[in-house]
Scaffold this motif. Sequence first.
Motif, PDB file in Angstrom:
ATOM      1  N   ARG A  15       0.844  -1.186   0.000  1.00 12.88           N
ATOM      2  CA  ARG A  15       0.000   0.000   0.000  1.00 12.88           C
ATOM      3  C   ARG A  15       0.878   1.234   0.000  1.00 12.88           C
ATOM      4  NH1 ARG A  15      -4.600  -2.371   0.196  1.00 12.88           N
ATOM      5  NH2 ARG A  15      -5.699  -0.457  -0.269  1.00 12.88           N
ATOM      6  N   THR A  43      -5.813   3.449   1.734  1.00 11.91           N
ATOM      7  CA  THR A  43      -4.834   3.959   0.780  1.00 11.91           C
ATOM      8  C   THR A  43      -4.812   3.098  -0.485  1.00 11.91           C
ATOM      9  OG1 THR A  43      -3.077   2.608   1.704  1.00 11.91           O
ATOM     10  CG2 THR A  43      -3.372   4.804   2.656  1.00 11.91           C
ATOM     11  N   ALA A  58       3.601  -1.970  -4.992  1.00 10.81           N
ATOM     12  CA  ALA A  58       2.986  -0.735  -4.510  1.00 10.81           C
ATOM     13  C   ALA A  58       2.879   0.295  -5.636  1.00 10.81           C
ATOM     14  CB  ALA A  58       3.798  -0.164  -3.345  1.00 10.81           C
ATOM     15  N   GLU A  76       9.792   2.803   3.013  1.00  8.82           N
ATOM     16  CA  GLU A  76       8.821   1.949   3.687  1.00  8.82           C
ATOM     17  C   GLU A  76       8.597   2.504   5.082  1.00  8.82           C
ATOM     18  OE1 GLU A  76       8.042  -2.712   4.896  1.00  8.82           O
ATOM     19  OE2 GLU A  76       9.699  -2.239   3.557  1.00  8.82           O
ATOM     20  N   GLU A  95       1.217  -7.102   4.624  1.00 12.61           N
ATOM     21  CA  GLU A  95       1.252  -5.818   3.928  1.00 12.61           C
ATOM     22  C   GLU A  95       2.514  -5.037   4.271  1.00 12.61           C
ATOM     23  OE1 GLU A  95      -3.526  -4.790   3.952  1.00 12.61           O
ATOM     24  OE2 GLU A  95      -2.221  -3.765   5.372  1.00 12.61           O
ATOM     25  N   TRP A  97       3.815  -1.029   3.717  1.00 13.04           N
ATOM     26  CA  TRP A  97       3.279   0.299   3.416  1.00 13.04           C
ATOM     27  C   TRP A  97       4.436   1.237   3.118  1.00 13.04           C
ATOM     28  CZ3 TRP A  97      -1.966   2.073   4.912  1.00 13.04           C
ATOM     29  CH2 TRP A  97      -2.826   1.001   5.180  1.00 13.04           C
TER      30      TRP A  97
END
Length: 154
Positions: A15, A43, A58, A76, A95, A97
């Motif tokens: 994400r 997001t 991503a 990250e 996940e 992000w």
Amino acid sequence: MVPRMNDLPQRMAARIVLLDPDDRVLLLRYDNGTPPNGSHWTTPGGGLNAGEDFATGAVRELAEETGWRDIALVREIYWRTLTIDYGGAPMRQHEHWYLARTHPARRPVQGVEATHAADGIAAWRWWTLPELDTTAETIWPPELATLVRSALRG
């Protein structure tokens, strides 16, 4: 019988917390009907393709959901593992992000209506952190405003 977490199918996902110059965050609203997913804002992002690393996934997901191919990842900022409902069945999702920025304030999302329809994305919006703090809408993850503030300090 309820499956144990170790027995669930595994899904890798990425994400992007995308900020504009005024530190607004882009969120997409998914209308998945009934619980457990229901209507929620999150997001841009999604599942990785076979052989794809988290960062590449991503950026690809952001391009698919916004049409923007000029966004570079900053770094990250978060990772988590959770159990989700995906396709009507429980799944264990891992996940990663990433923080990214775009320079036009409140940049419009255009030309991806077919993707949004196929993925159940009903709307998009730029949110301020105070709006995230006070909204009655469901935000995933609920601590997103705190996550963004931490990323901005880091």
